[in-house]
Design an enzyme around this catalytic site. Structure first.
Site, mmCIF file in Angstrom:
data_model
loop_
_atom_site.group_PDB
_atom_site.id
_atom_site.type_symbol
_atom_site.label_atom_id
_atom_site.label_comp_id
_atom_site.label_asym_id
_atom_site.label_seq_id
_atom_site.Cartn_x
_atom_site.Cartn_y
_atom_site.Cartn_z
ATOM 1 N N GLY A 1 0.830 -1.189 0.000
ATOM 2 C CA GLY A 1 0.000 0.000 0.000
ATOM 3 C C GLY A 1 0.868 1.245 0.000
ATOM 4 C CB CYS A 2 0.274 4.738 -1.071
ATOM 5 S SG CYS A 2 -1.303 5.104 -0.296
ATOM 6 C CE1 TYR A 3 -1.307 8.187 3.560
ATOM 7 C CE2 TYR A 3 -3.188 6.694 3.529
ATOM 8 C CZ TYR A 3 -2.669 7.970 3.424
ATOM 9 O OH TYR A 3 -3.506 9.031 3.185
#
EC number: 1.2.1.38
Length: 311
Positions: free
Chosen positions: A116-118
């Site tokens: 995921g990005c985070y």
């Protein structure tokens, strides 16, 4: 010898479009997509995914699981950009710089789950430090991150770029139920004994992320300070192409962090800020949520799986 066939399932979404843009000029692969009339035909999609060498899934979680379930050709390899398989056994986590040997695992894998990005920023900061024992696995980790509104997908982009854009908030904190789907992913891959406290937010800019993790030195092992944490990160990423740990002096000279500074790249910058008098350290990551946080990471993993090197 024919070039490998890469099928993008879901190339009309934000991540899929960007992956397509990154790949469409490549001559070492054959890029396959479905036209509008075929995208909603389960039989045609199943035929396509079983006819490719590597499928890149840019789909909602349920659709990604369905696509994987439709694979009957054992030769098909998968990069899943959804969150459907990020904590599932049998899937290789697609963060090549995360730990020694991870890139090789990805290169040989049949099933790769894109981070995921985070989590890309959180794990980029935390995994080397927990692995080295500098952050205890039971440390009460808290993470705050601000992303561009494209992190909300089509709905987020429409909110800020559509006809009602004037009504969009300049800043919004969300995930207030403390049940964000990225928290288990961060916990598992960072080697944490308990769920981190994760507070995400969107700003009124299209893309880019600043993610921070505060640490109290009194809760770490005696003698551990910002310089030791920085040295660990710098050593871990010394040979990395896409992750740079800025020198302590360079970071200390900054008065602010711009979430958009790496937009359009597959790079990530890591910072260590410290206040010795207060006994506090702030870890920070800056990167493009649509680059290293999504499409760039998928292409990086594809290149590893293809053993492709830019000329």
């Amino acid at each position: 010898m024919s070039s490998p066939v890469v099928f993008i399932d879901g190339d009309q979404g934000t991540t899929g479009l960007l992956i397509h843009q990154r790949l469409r000029s490549r001559t070492d692969i054959t890029l396959m997509t479905l036209d509008a009339a075929e995208r909603k035909d389960p039989r045609r999609r199943a035929q396509a995914i079983n006819a490719c060498d590597i499928a890149i899934l840019c789909l909602p979680d349920a659709a990604a699981r369905e696509a994987v379930g439709a694979i009957v050709n054992p030769a098909v390899r998968v990069i899943d950009a959804s969150s459907a398989h990020r904590t599932q056994p049998g899937w290789t986590y697609g963060f090549p710089e995360m730990t020694s040997g991870q890139a090789e695992k990805i290169a040989k894998a049949r099933r790769v789950t894109n981070p995921g990005c985070y989590p890309t920023g959180a794990l980029g900061l935390l995994r080397p430090l927990t692995q080295a024992g500098l952050i205890p696995d039971d440390y009460p980790i808290s993470i705050h991150a601000v992303s561009g509104y494209s992190g909300g997908g089509r709905a987020g982009i429409e909110k800020y770029e559509g006809p009602k854009a004037a009504d969009a908030p300049s800043f919004q904190v969300y995930g207030l139920g403390l049940a964000h789907k990225h928290a288990p992913e961060i916990q598992q891959h960072a080697g944490l004994a308990q769920r981190p406290l994760f507070v995400p937010a969107y700003g009124a800019f299209r893309q880019g992320i600043v993610l921070t993790v505060p640490l109290a030195l009194r809760q770490l092992a005696p003698g551990v300070d910002g310089a030791i944490l920085h040295a660990c990160l710098a050593g871990h990423y010394a040979q990395a192409t896409h992750v740079r740990v800025l020198p302590l002096l360079e970071s200390s000279a900054l008065e602010s962090l711009d979430p958009q500074v790496l937009n359009g790249t597959n790079d990530m910058h890591l910072h260590v800020f410290q206040n010795e008098e207060n006994g506090q350290v702030l870890l920070a990551a800056v990167f493009d949520n649509l680059g290293k946080g999504a499409s760039g990471a998928a292409v990086q993993n594809l290149n590893l799986m293809l053993e492709w090197k830019p000329r």
